[in-house]
Motif scaffolding. Structure first.
Motif, PDB file in Angstrom:
ATOM      1  N   ALA A 101       0.707  -1.511   0.118  1.00 40.98           N
ATOM      2  CA  ALA A 101      -0.256  -0.077  -0.049  1.00 40.98           C
ATOM      3  C   ALA A 101       0.917   1.044  -0.394  1.00 40.98           C
ATOM      4  O   ALA A 101       0.436   2.101  -0.699  1.00 40.98           O
ATOM      5  CB  ALA A 101      -1.306   0.149   1.362  1.00 40.98           C
ATOM      6  N   ASP A 105       0.957   4.182  -2.763  1.00 39.92           N
ATOM      7  CA  ASP A 105       0.352   5.708  -2.186  1.00 39.92           C
ATOM      8  C   ASP A 105       1.471   6.287  -3.230  1.00 39.92           C
ATOM      9  O   ASP A 105       1.402   7.365  -3.323  1.00 39.92           O
ATOM     10  CB  ASP A 105       0.829   5.931  -1.057  1.00 39.92           C
ATOM     11  N   ASN A 122      -0.499   9.489   2.189  1.00 35.62           N
ATOM     12  CA  ASN A 122      -0.704   9.238   3.719  1.00 35.62           C
ATOM     13  C   ASN A 122       0.710   9.190   4.386  1.00 35.62           C
ATOM     14  O   ASN A 122       1.172  10.434   5.478  1.00 35.62           O
ATOM     15  CB  ASN A 122      -1.920   8.596   4.156  1.00 35.62           C
ATOM     16  N   ARG A 200      -4.437   3.420   7.602  1.00 36.09           N
ATOM     17  CA  ARG A 200      -4.589   4.443   6.121  1.00 36.09           C
ATOM     18  C   ARG A 200      -3.217   4.190   5.560  1.00 36.09           C
ATOM     19  O   ARG A 200      -3.003   4.536   4.006  1.00 36.09           O
ATOM     20  CB  ARG A 200      -4.123   6.337   7.073  1.00 36.09           C
ATOM     21  N   ARG A 204      -5.979  -1.376   0.309  1.00 37.43           N
ATOM     22  CA  ARG A 204      -8.207  -0.797   0.199  1.00 37.43           C
ATOM     23  C   ARG A 204      -9.189  -2.079   0.712  1.00 37.43           C
ATOM     24  O   ARG A 204     -10.148  -1.599   1.439  1.00 37.43           O
ATOM     25  CB  ARG A 204      -8.217  -0.796  -0.829  1.00 37.43           C
ATOM     26  N   SER A 207     -10.024  -0.347   4.426  1.00 40.68           N
ATOM     27  CA  SER A 207     -11.073   0.676   3.824  1.00 40.68           C
ATOM     28  C   SER A 207     -12.270   0.264   3.254  1.00 40.68           C
ATOM     29  O   SER A 207     -13.504   1.289   4.650  1.00 40.68           O
ATOM     30  CB  SER A 207     -10.069   1.724   3.623  1.00 40.68           C
ATOM     31  N   LYS A 265      -8.323   7.321   0.952  1.00 36.81           N
ATOM     32  CA  LYS A 265      -7.097   7.403  -0.032  1.00 36.81           C
ATOM     33  C   LYS A 265      -7.055   8.551  -0.388  1.00 36.81           C
ATOM     34  O   LYS A 265      -5.772   8.899  -1.095  1.00 36.81           O
ATOM     35  CB  LYS A 265      -7.218   6.465  -0.476  1.00 36.81           C
TER      36      LYS A 265
END
Length: 349
Positions: A101, A105, A122, A200, A204, A207, A265
């Motif tokens: 992740a 990101d 993040n 965070r 996904r 989330s 996100k």
């Protein structure tokens, strides 16, 4: 040549997961060796005992007791090893998910589009807040209050645009009498942030699940609370499939799950980036001033809606205060502000 500086690339660090990869790679061969040892030492002996005479009262015979106790000891060790492996596997999956992740990101934040710049990662927000010693770093009270206020405003704007795109009308989606604010969206933004902040930098799926559960619980609680306190309902999903008392339904719960992904996100890091631009000297008093305004706004809204309900029931103002409320917040104004609010029996009558 003696003074020439030669720039050589730094040597790549040894992979942090190299030792872990070697250890995990050795587990399966070790399991197979253990299987062979157990078969060689115990399996035939257990089979022989199964063909032998019955145990008195289910208690192993003197000849069988040593092997039974030895096998039980091996079984206890296997059980402990399987538990340790399960815990290690869970931790490894979480580590893989977080690393994936963070890399995803980063790539998304660097792949900027001319029409819609991507949000910052993040992890970049966390680092900037730490280095600046920012007043709203992490999940402190300032960050939570600002998330609530900004969420209350942005939610109304988005819903108004959605209503215009779907029905071709501009209709008030406000939840408070002063300004384009709806506390449901602010509370939703806060709860989503509190629930998902820990994840965070994770994938996904976390989330989505967090948004699905938290959003549905919030929507149900707000609908129930509004009906209990004010005798009104602002939405009713009774006509939707898989609904629960008309307060929530599966379709909108899925939307909450998708919103969880979009929020943590995309929207949260964008908002946090703008909050970072507010200096500590300005940010603290500004946050408290906006908070006081919102508290007053909430109190006045509750009084105005409560009195509106009583007027629909035909109850006259009992004193000068309620007369002032009637003057400041007549039915026409309340209907314009709360276009979708209904009072059930009061309106039916």
């Amino acid at each position: 040549m003696e003074n020439e500086v030669i720039n050589r690339p730094e040597a790549a660090p040894a992979p942090a997961a190299e030792e872990l990869e070697s250890l995990c790679g050795a587990i399966y061969p070790s399991v197979e060796r253990t299987r062979g040892e157990l078969e060689r030492r115990y399996y035939e002996r257990l089979a022989e005992e199964a063909l032998g005479p019955q145990w008195t009262g289910g208690v192993p015979s003197e000849e069988a007791r040593p092997v039974v106790e030895a096998v039980q000891g091996e079984l206890d060790r296997l059980h402990q090893a399987s538990r340790s492996l399960a815990q290690s596997y869970q931790a490894l999956v979480e580590l893989e998910d977080e690393t994936s992740a963070r890399l995803r990101d980063l790539r998304k934040s660097r792949n900027r589009k001319w029409y819609a710049p991507n949000p910052p990662a993040n992890a970049a927000i966390d680092l900037a807040e730490k280095r600046l010693g920012h007043f709203a770093r992490g999940l402190n009270i300032y960050k939570i209050l600002l998330v609530c206020i900004v969420g209350s405003f942005c939610g109304v704007v988005v819903e108004m645009l959605w209503a215009f795109a779907r029905y071709g009308i501009i209709e008030s989606r406000r939840g408070l009498v002063y300004g384009p604010f709806n506390l449901l969206y602010g509370a939703g933004a806060v709860l989503l942030t509190l629930a998902l902040y820990k994840y965070r930098n994770r994938g996904r799926l976390w989330s989505f699940c967090g948004g699905f559960v938290v959003g549905s619980a919030l929507e149900y609680a707000c609908s129930w609370g509004q009906e209990m306190l004010l005798g009104s309902r602002s939405w009713d999903y009774s006509h939707m499939p898989l609904n629960l008392n008309g307060r929530i339904c599966f379709t909108y719960s899925v939307f909450w799950g998708i919103l969880g992904i979009v929020w943590i996100k995309d929207l949260y890091p964008r908002m946090a980036k703008w909050i970072l631009k507010i200096s500590n000297r300005v940010g603290r008093p500004l946050t408290w001033a906006l908070t006081v305004f919102m508290i007053v706004n909430i109190l006045v809204s509750c009084v105005a809606v409560g009195r509106w309900s009583k007027r629909l029931e035909g109850e006259p103002a009992s004193n000068a205060f309620w007369e002032l409320v009637d003057e400041r917040f007549p039915n026409q104004r309340m209907e314009r502000i709360f276009a979708n609010m209904s009072f059930g029996a009061a309106e039916d009558g």
